[in-house]
Every structure is written in structure tokens, then in C-alpha cells.
Design a protein around this motif. Structure first.
Motif, PDB file in Angstrom:
ATOM      1  N   ALA A   1      -7.314  10.984  -4.382  1.00 11.63           N
ATOM      2  CA  ALA A   1      -6.489  10.615  -2.756  1.00 11.63           C
ATOM      3  C   ALA A   1      -5.056  10.577  -3.311  1.00 11.63           C
ATOM      4  CB  ALA A   1      -6.838   9.466  -2.532  1.00 11.63           C
ATOM      5  N   ASN A   2      -4.271  10.827  -2.407  1.00 17.38           N
ATOM      6  CA  ASN A   2      -2.894  10.650  -2.550  1.00 17.38           C
ATOM      7  C   ASN A   2      -2.075   9.614  -2.072  1.00 17.38           C
ATOM      8  OD1 ASN A   2      -0.010  11.322  -2.396  1.00 17.38           O
ATOM      9  ND2 ASN A   2      -0.053  13.217  -1.179  1.00 17.38           N
ATOM     10  N   LEU A   3      -1.705   8.625  -2.989  1.00 14.37           N
ATOM     11  CA  LEU A   3      -0.869   7.358  -2.385  1.00 14.37           C
ATOM     12  C   LEU A   3       0.483   7.438  -3.255  1.00 14.37           C
ATOM     13  CD1 LEU A   3      -4.240   6.887  -3.348  1.00 14.37           C
ATOM     14  CD2 LEU A   3      -3.374   4.443  -3.262  1.00 14.37           C
ATOM     15  N   ASN A   4       1.080   8.546  -3.251  1.00 17.93           N
ATOM     16  CA  ASN A   4       2.410   8.670  -3.616  1.00 17.93           C
ATOM     17  C   ASN A   4       3.537   8.016  -2.742  1.00 17.93           C
ATOM     18  OD1 ASN A   4       1.556  10.281  -5.779  1.00 17.93           O
ATOM     19  ND2 ASN A   4       2.010  11.930  -4.866  1.00 17.93           N
ATOM     20  N   ASN A   5       4.599   7.697  -3.308  1.00 17.19           N
ATOM     21  CA  ASN A   5       5.714   7.023  -2.291  1.00 17.19           C
ATOM     22  C   ASN A   5       5.285   6.122  -1.263  1.00 17.19           C
ATOM     23  OD1 ASN A   5       7.607   8.983  -3.511  1.00 17.19           O
ATOM     24  ND2 ASN A   5       6.500  10.425  -2.468  1.00 17.19           N
ATOM     25  N   SER A   6       4.179   5.300  -1.475  1.00 13.67           N
ATOM     26  CA  SER A   6       3.805   4.247  -0.615  1.00 13.67           C
ATOM     27  C   SER A   6       4.248   2.802  -1.377  1.00 13.67           C
ATOM     28  CB  SER A   6       2.269   4.352  -0.289  1.00 13.67           C
ATOM     29  OG  SER A   6       2.157   5.703   0.393  1.00 13.67           O
ATOM     30  N   SER A   7       3.820   1.875  -0.417  1.00 15.34           N
ATOM     31  CA  SER A   7       3.982   0.384  -0.560  1.00 15.34           C
ATOM     32  C   SER A   7       2.719  -0.086  -0.597  1.00 15.34           C
ATOM     33  CB  SER A   7       5.143  -0.257   0.095  1.00 15.34           C
ATOM     34  OG  SER A   7       5.239  -1.725  -0.211  1.00 15.34           O
ATOM     35  N   PHE A   8       2.067  -0.732  -1.678  1.00 11.82           N
ATOM     36  CA  PHE A   8       0.794  -1.297  -1.424  1.00 11.82           C
ATOM     37  C   PHE A   8       1.002  -2.841  -1.901  1.00 11.82           C
ATOM     38  CE2 PHE A   8      -0.473   3.023  -1.489  1.00 11.82           C
ATOM     39  CZ  PHE A   8      -1.620   3.144  -0.561  1.00 11.82           C
ATOM     40  N   LEU A   9       1.478  -3.775  -1.230  1.00  7.73           N
ATOM     41  CA  LEU A   9       1.793  -5.004  -1.681  1.00  7.73           C
ATOM     42  C   LEU A   9       0.502  -5.997  -1.636  1.00  7.73           C
ATOM     43  CD1 LEU A   9       5.439  -5.207  -0.621  1.00  7.73           C
ATOM     44  CD2 LEU A   9       4.688  -4.244  -2.640  1.00  7.73           C
ATOM     45  N   SER A  10       0.124  -6.702  -2.578  1.00  7.83           N
ATOM     46  CA  SER A  10      -1.019  -7.814  -2.487  1.00  7.83           C
ATOM     47  C   SER A  10      -2.242  -7.043  -1.857  1.00  7.83           C
ATOM     48  CB  SER A  10      -0.384  -8.861  -1.568  1.00  7.83           C
ATOM     49  OG  SER A  10       0.670  -9.492  -2.131  1.00  7.83           O
ATOM     50  N   CYS A  11      -2.431  -5.919  -2.271  1.00  9.86           N
ATOM     51  CA  CYS A  11      -3.581  -5.399  -1.687  1.00  9.86           C
ATOM     52  C   CYS A  11      -4.857  -5.497  -2.709  1.00  9.86           C
ATOM     53  CB  CYS A  11      -3.389  -3.859  -1.569  1.00  9.86           C
ATOM     54  SG  CYS A  11      -2.385  -3.481  -0.070  1.00  9.86           S
ATOM     55  N   ASP A  12      -5.912  -5.319  -2.316  1.00 12.36           N
ATOM     56  CA  ASP A  12      -7.378  -5.585  -3.309  1.00 12.36           C
ATOM     57  C   ASP A  12      -8.061  -4.212  -3.425  1.00 12.36           C
ATOM     58  OD1 ASP A  12      -9.717  -6.170  -4.369  1.00 12.36           O
ATOM     59  OD2 ASP A  12      -9.928  -7.797  -2.928  1.00 12.36           O
TER      60      ASP A  12
ATOM     61  N   SER B   1      -3.380  10.395  -7.136  1.00 10.92           N
ATOM     62  CA  SER B   1      -1.871  10.519  -7.295  1.00 10.92           C
ATOM     63  C   SER B   1      -1.340   9.270  -6.735  1.00 10.92           C
ATOM     64  CB  SER B   1      -1.194  11.657  -6.556  1.00 10.92           C
ATOM     65  OG  SER B   1      -1.901  12.790  -6.809  1.00 10.92           O
ATOM     66  N   MET B   2      -0.767   8.497  -7.546  1.00 17.27           N
ATOM     67  CA  MET B   2      -0.263   7.325  -7.072  1.00 17.27           C
ATOM     68  C   MET B   2       1.227   6.812  -7.786  1.00 17.27           C
ATOM     69  SD  MET B   2      -3.589   5.056  -8.379  1.00 17.27           S
ATOM     70  CE  MET B   2      -3.135   3.466  -8.159  1.00 17.27           C
ATOM     71  N   SER B   3       2.109   8.032  -7.598  1.00 22.60           N
ATOM     72  CA  SER B   3       3.320   8.210  -8.154  1.00 22.60           C
ATOM     73  C   SER B   3       4.406   7.558  -7.233  1.00 22.60           C
ATOM     74  CB  SER B   3       3.659   9.493  -8.638  1.00 22.60           C
ATOM     75  OG  SER B   3       4.977   9.808  -9.161  1.00 22.60           O
ATOM     76  N   GLN B   4       5.408   6.810  -7.789  1.00 22.78           N
ATOM     77  CA  GLN B   4       6.584   6.369  -7.118  1.00 22.78           C
ATOM     78  C   GLN B   4       6.214   5.421  -6.097  1.00 22.78           C
ATOM     79  OE1 GLN B   4      10.037   9.265  -6.721  1.00 22.78           O
ATOM     80  NE2 GLN B   4       8.516  10.812  -7.389  1.00 22.78           N
ATOM     81  N   SER B   5       5.168   4.766  -6.246  1.00 22.26           N
ATOM     82  CA  SER B   5       4.652   3.578  -5.402  1.00 22.26           C
ATOM     83  C   SER B   5       4.861   2.244  -5.731  1.00 22.26           C
ATOM     84  CB  SER B   5       3.360   3.823  -5.098  1.00 22.26           C
ATOM     85  OG  SER B   5       3.181   5.227  -4.196  1.00 22.26           O
ATOM     86  N   ARG B   6       4.664   1.276  -4.874  1.00 23.20           N
ATOM     87  CA  ARG B   6       4.552  -0.084  -5.498  1.00 23.20           C
ATOM     88  C   ARG B   6       3.214  -0.836  -5.120  1.00 23.20           C
ATOM     89  NH1 ARG B   6       9.117  -3.646  -2.444  1.00 23.20           N
ATOM     90  NH2 ARG B   6       8.162  -2.379  -0.748  1.00 23.20           N
ATOM     91  N   PHE B   7       2.692  -1.339  -6.259  1.00 25.83           N
ATOM     92  CA  PHE B   7       1.427  -2.014  -6.316  1.00 25.83           C
ATOM     93  C   PHE B   7       1.562  -3.627  -6.717  1.00 25.83           C
ATOM     94  CE2 PHE B   7       0.445   2.529  -6.853  1.00 25.83           C
ATOM     95  CZ  PHE B   7      -0.323   2.812  -5.984  1.00 25.83           C
ATOM     96  N   ASN B   8       2.735  -4.054  -6.408  1.00 31.29           N
ATOM     97  CA  ASN B   8       3.019  -5.356  -6.978  1.00 31.29           C
ATOM     98  C   ASN B   8       1.877  -6.191  -6.226  1.00 31.29           C
ATOM     99  OD1 ASN B   8       5.078  -4.249  -8.187  1.00 31.29           O
ATOM    100  ND2 ASN B   8       6.819  -4.903  -6.494  1.00 31.29           N
ATOM    101  N   GLU B   9       1.525  -7.446  -7.139  1.00 33.52           N
ATOM    102  CA  GLU B   9       0.728  -8.410  -6.730  1.00 33.52           C
ATOM    103  C   GLU B   9      -0.582  -7.840  -6.286  1.00 33.52           C
ATOM    104  OE1 GLU B   9       2.438 -11.437  -4.362  1.00 33.52           O
ATOM    105  OE2 GLU B   9       4.194 -11.548  -5.853  1.00 33.52           O
TER     106      GLU B   9
END
Length: 312
Positions: free
Chosen positions: A158-169, A179-187
Motif C-alpha cells: 500500500a502507499n501511505l506516503n506523505n500522510s499523517s497517521f497520529l495515534s492510529c492502531d 511505502s510509508m515515506s515522509q509520513s507521521r506515525f506519532n503515538e
């Protein structure tokens, strides 16, 4: 292409009635609602209980499906750009190849849906549920998502680039070659997730939980990790691709074990790293815990280099 049939309220009510009879009779009477020949612009689609409907191959851009139940419905190859599915229930629905660009899916229930090769580019997925869903080859780039659930989802390639996934499970999710480049996966939570061969370059994982995650052959160039749990993460060999040439911060990480220490070496050209080099890394200097593992790190690095050289 034939002109679509415009529905009025009475005609739409008749279709719903026939469809519900079809459902209650197990298909013995009534008629399943197949909507591809109809223009739905003039009918109300919010708050409906309308499962098992065929919406495939339709242009439904901008329509409001909020708070409706379309569980097990077929949206295969349909265009749903900028549509509103907030608080909608769509468990088991099929969105294969569908376009949901800039679609509102906040609080939507998409449990066990099929979304392979679907496009969610720019969509709003906050608090949406994709548990056990198939998102293989899906495009989830440039999206905003807070507290969404992807646990147990199949997200390979899947393509998850340039995205914001905050506090996701993402617990137990499969993100093989994603592809998870240049994204935020904080918390966010990646406990027991499979990120084998995923591209994590230039992404941030501040306060993320990657406990027992499979990070084999991941690209972590310029990945930023701070206060990140990496305990017992899996690798197929001691050295994998964790590139410390960029602003990678492990200064507050904890539960770091042997496998994680070995990430600090160069997978392309394995070589010993001196104690002086290790202690001079950003975020390591002056941190008693990181200094306490320095000797173990150096010994492991030298041991790996020796065994690699011997095998040549």
C-alpha cells in the motif's frame, strides 16, 4: 452510454421496499437494488439502512451517505471522490478499485472491507475502522488520520506516503513492502505488525510502539524515532537497514535489545563502529542508558563484521 434514469422519492422508496423484501426472503422474492442505471442526485441517501446494494461502476462523487448502513454493498470501481461517509456503517463492503479522493470517512465503520487498489488520496480517515480489511495496493497517500484502526488489516504494498497517521492502531497489520515515506506515525501502535521490506524513510515515529514488529529489510533512512518502543522487534539477520546518517533520534528510546542495537550499523557496507563514534551520535551523548549499552553495541558490531568477513 445510455442516459441515467432520474429517481424521484416515490420510485426510490419502491426500490428500497423491493430490496428489503429480497433480503428478508433470502432472494426468493423482491429484487436486489442495482443502482448503476439511476441518477441518485435527487434522492436522500443519509440515515438509510440499505445493505447489500450494488453501487458498482457508478459516479457517486460528492454524494452524502453519512450515518447510513451500506454493509456488504458493492462499490467496485466506483468514483466516490469528495463523498461524505462520516459515521456510515459499511462492514464487508467491496471498494476494489474505487476512487475515494478527498472523501470524508470520519468515524466510518469499514470492518472487513475489501479496498484493494482503491484510492483514498487526500481522504479524511480520523476514527475510521479498517480492522481486518484488505487494503493491498491501496493508495492512502496525502491523507489525514487521527485515532483510526487498521489492526489486522492486509496493507501489503500500500502507499501511505506523505500522510499523517497520529495515534492510529496498526496492531498485527501486514504492511509488507508498503511505502510509508515522509509520513507521521506519532503515538501509533505497530505491535506484532509486519513491516518487512517497507519504506519508512524520512518518517517520524515519536512515541510509537513497535514492540515485536517485523522490521526486516526496512528502509529507515532519515527516520526519526524518539521515545519509541522497539522491544523484541524481529530481524532475519543481525544487521538490517537502519541508516544513522540522517536525523535519527534514539535518545529516549527504551527496551532496546540486542537486535535493536545492531540497527545502528550500515547494512550496505557492514563495518565496526567505534565507541567514540557511537557516543558522539546525536541524542546519545550524555545519556547514561545509551552509554551503558555502548560496549555491547561495539562488541556486537565487531562480531557481525568478523562473521561477515569470514564468510566471504
Amino acid at each position: 452510454m445510455s442516459e441515467l434514469i432520474k429517481l424521484d422519492k416515490t420510485q426510490f422508496s419502491s426500490i428500497i421496499s423491493d430490496h428489503r423484501e429480497w433480503l428478508s426472503s433470502g432472494g426468493r422474492s423482491g429484487k436486489q437494488a442495482v443502482m448503476k442505471d439511476y441518477d441518485l442526485l435527487s434522492v436522500k441517501l443519509t440515515g438509510l439502512k440499505f445493505p447489500y446494494v450494488d453501487f458498482s461502476d457508478m459516479n457517486l462523487s460528492g454524494l452524502d451517505f453519512s450515518e447510513s448502513d451500506f454493509s456488504h454493498s458493492n462499490f467496485n470501481n466506483s468514483i466516490l471522490d469528495e463523498a461524505n461517509f462520516s459515521f456510515a456503517k459499511m462492514r464487508g463492503a467491496d471498494f476494489t478499485g474505487a476512487s475515494l479522493k478527498k472523501t470524508n470517512l470520519t468515524h466510518a465503520d469499514l470492518l472487513s472491507t475489501v479496498c484493494s487498489k482503491a484510492t483514498f488520496e487526500g481522504a479524511e480517515l480520523s476514527e475510521a475502522t479498517f480492522i481486518f480489511s484488505n487494503l493491498q495496493h491501496a493508495n492512502l497517500s496525502s491523507i489525514n488520520s487521527v485515532s483510526a484502526f487498521f489492526s489486522g488489516a492486509h496493507m501489503d504494498m500500500a502507499n501511505l506516503n506523505n500522510s499523517s497517521f497520529l495515534s492510529c492502531d496498526f496492531k498485527g497489520a501486514s504492511l509488507y513492502k508498503a511505502s510509508m515515506s515522509q509520513s507521521r506515525f506519532n503515538e501509533s501502535i505497530f505491535v506484532d505488525a509486519n513491516l518487512d521490506s517497507a519504506d519508512l524513510s524520512a518518517s517520524t515515529f515519536t512515541s510509537a510502539n513497535l514492540k515485536r514488529a517485523n522490521l526486516v529489510q526496512t528502509n529507515q533512512k532519515d527516520t526519526f524515532m524518539s521515545d519509541t518502543i522497539l522491544a523484541s522487534s524481529k530481524s532475519d539477520e543481525p544487521i538490517i537497514s537502519f541508516n544513522i546518517s540522517g536525523p535519527t533520534n534514539l535518545s529516549i528510546s527504551y527496551n532496546v535489545v540486542r537486535d535493536q542495537i545492531s540497527y545502528l550499523t550500515d547494512a550496505v557496507n557492514p563495518k565496526p563502529v567505534s565507541l567514540k563514534e557511537f557516543l558522539s551520535l546525536p541524542g546519545v551523548k550524555g545519556k547514561p542508558f545509551m552509554q551503558s549499552i555502548a560496549n555491547a553495541f561495539v562488541n556486537i558490531s565487531k562480531s557481525i563484521h568478523h562473521s561477515k568477513s569470514k564468510g566471504k
